[in-house]
Design a protein around this motif. Structure first.
Motif, short mmCIF file in Angstrom:
data_model
loop_
_atom_site.label_atom_id
_atom_site.label_comp_id
_atom_site.label_asym_id
_atom_site.label_seq_id
_atom_site.Cartn_x
_atom_site.Cartn_y
_atom_site.Cartn_z
N ASN A 71 52.35 4.06 -13.56
CA ASN A 71 53.54 4.85 -13.22
C ASN A 71 54.63 4.71 -14.28
OD1 ASN A 71 52.28 5.64 -10.87
ND2 ASN A 71 53.33 4.17 -9.57
N PHE A 119 54.31 11.74 -10.03
CA PHE A 119 54.61 11.99 -8.61
C PHE A 119 53.35 11.90 -7.75
CE2 PHE A 119 58.25 14.74 -10.33
CZ PHE A 119 59.13 13.67 -10.29
N LEU A 120 52.23 12.42 -8.27
CA LEU A 120 50.97 12.32 -7.53
C LEU A 120 50.54 10.87 -7.39
CD1 LEU A 120 48.84 15.25 -9.00
CD2 LEU A 120 49.59 15.01 -6.64
N SER A 121 50.70 10.11 -8.45
CA SER A 121 50.33 8.69 -8.42
C SER A 121 51.16 7.93 -7.40
CB SER A 121 50.50 8.09 -9.82
OG SER A 121 50.24 6.70 -9.80
N MET A 122 52.46 8.20 -7.39
CA MET A 122 53.35 7.50 -6.46
C MET A 122 53.09 7.92 -5.02
SD MET A 122 56.92 7.58 -8.67
CE MET A 122 57.85 6.70 -7.41
N ALA A 123 52.84 9.24 -4.82
CA ALA A 123 52.64 9.74 -3.46
C ALA A 123 51.32 9.26 -2.86
CB ALA A 123 52.66 11.27 -3.47
N ASN A 124 50.33 9.01 -3.74
CA ASN A 124 49.01 8.59 -3.26
C ASN A 124 48.69 7.16 -3.62
OD1 ASN A 124 47.59 11.31 -2.30
ND2 ASN A 124 48.76 11.76 -4.14
N SER A 129 54.50 0.22 -6.44
CA SER A 129 54.76 1.24 -7.45
C SER A 129 56.24 1.39 -7.64
CB SER A 129 54.14 2.58 -7.02
OG SER A 129 54.73 3.01 -5.83
#
Length: 400
Positions: free
Chosen positions: A284, A382-387, A399
């Motif tokens: 991240n 954003f995808l990494s943080m959301a998932n 994260s």
């Protein structure tokens, strides 16, 4: 590894170095070279994408032939095509010939690189395999690091000189491999592969299978990282030449110094950084900082300012890839082979679409490729943080 195994490995390292050297030579001279053809960013992006496309299409075929007909034949054939591609590029008088040269070079890389990796697996034990692959990877990185600097120096003798030299060195490596490099795969194993009735799944089915996997997000992050990096590398020389007036020598310094620093950071600090932050958090952080570096390059044309940002960008992406690969390996379980193949496939797609999109946008506005790259990297963040909860590493991590 004993002396008998070291000699072929040294030859493989030399061959890998030459292949990546040829890839890097083109970077600093591309702006002036394309001016001879009246071409711009679109052509530059498509030339890089053409190499990635032919490499992606032919890699599975070459890998299969490597099993059936031997590693040495594919390595020698790959070096032949590599040399031929450079010669065609040096002699080209039309843009279609440039595309032919890059397509031929991509087929050569597809024949050569997987076969070299398979060769290392053939000649090493389980305990030594990591060391052997690491030495081959170091040769790959060193070739890319030296390529831009050497391309800038050779361009002083003519813009086509780097391609003549690269083709000649590739031909010498081909002859040396033909004469000295032994075949690592036995005739019995080759015959067994040719007679095997096992039908391999096509690449589309493999992609469909990867979409359902718990580690799909990490494969997508490999794609987005490669997209952003290929986007940057394909157009950066044209960007700094057009926007800030940098010449071939300055571009070669920027790329060479940045790549050297990135390689050192990866080699020296990656283990410590993963230990300190954990894979998820490090992924991240580097996505965020890589995107920021691309945007900051738009603010000033001061040489030292750009050099610092290029070095930081290479450092962040050099840290990001092994962090993703480490987490991906942890999640792969008993699917290591499948995941490794998909890793390469997603990386290849990034190498195709990143340069192509960058080239199209550059002809609209010179700043758009950097903006697109930053957007892709931020969306990935954003995808990494959301998932993040789905990325189950060996130990709990947070994260940013």
């Amino acid at each position: 590894m004993n002396k008998k195994r070291n000699t072929p490995l040294i030859f493989l390292m030399v061959n890998m170095f030459i292949a990546m050297l040829g890839f890097g030579l083109i970077i600093p001279i591309l702006p002036d070279f394309l001016k001879e053809f009246g071409a711009g960013g679109g052509v530059a992006g498509y030339l890089v994408a053409a190499f990635g496309l032919s490499q992606f299409v032919f890699s599975p075929i070459a890998g299969d032939w490597s099993d059936k007909y031997g590693r040495k034949k594919m390595i020698v054939g790959g070096l032949l095509l590599f040399s031929l591609g450079n010669l065609i590029f040096a002699l080209a008088e039309t843009i279609p010939m440039l595309y032919v040269a890059r397509l031929v070079g991509g087929i050569g890389a597809a024949a050569m690189i997987p076969s070299m990796m398979a060769y290392v697996a053939d000649i090493t034990t389980q305990e030594d395999r990591g060391k052997g692959m690491g030495m081959l990877g170091a040769a790959m990185s060193f070739g890319f690091v030296v390529g831009p600097g050497l391309g800038g120096i050779l361009a002083e003798f003519g813009l086509r000189m780097p391609f003549y030299i690269s083709g000649a060195v590739g031909a010498l490596a081909m002859l040396g491999s033909l004469v000295i490099l032994p075949e690592s795969r036995s005739q019995e194993d080759q015959r067994a592969s040719r007679e095997s009735k096992v039908k391999k799944e096509n690449i589309l089915k493999q992609f469909a299978q990867s979409f359902k996997a718990p580690y799909f997000l990490l494969l997508f992050l490999i794609f987005s990282l490669t997209f952003g990096l290929a986007n940057f590398e394909a157009i950066f020389p044209l960007f700094v030449n057009e926007m800030y007036g940098f010449n071939t020598r300055e571009i070669s310094i920027l790329i060479t110094v940045g790549a050297v620093i990135g390689t050192v950071v990866q080699g020296v600090f990656i283990g410590k950084l993963i230990t300190a932050f954990g894979e998820k958090r490090l992924i991240n952080i580097t996505f965020l900082l890589s995107a920021a570096a691309l945007i900051l390059m738009l603010l000033s044309g001061n040489f030292w300012y750009i050099l610092i940002l290029v070095s930081l960008f290479f450092s962040f992406t050099s840290v990001m890839r092994p962090a993703i690969n480490t987490l991906l390996s942890k999640m792969a379980g008993n699917e290591q082979g499948f995941v490794a193949g998909m890793n390469n496939a997603y990386m290849s797609i990034g190498n195709i679409f990143g340069p192509a999109m960058a080239g199209l946008l550059f002809d609209v506005n010179v700043t758009f490729p950097n903006i697109l790259g930053a957007i892709v990297l931020m969306l990935s963040l954003f995808l990494s943080m959301a998932n993040g909860a789905k990325l189950k590493a060996l130990k709990p991590e947070t994260s940013i």
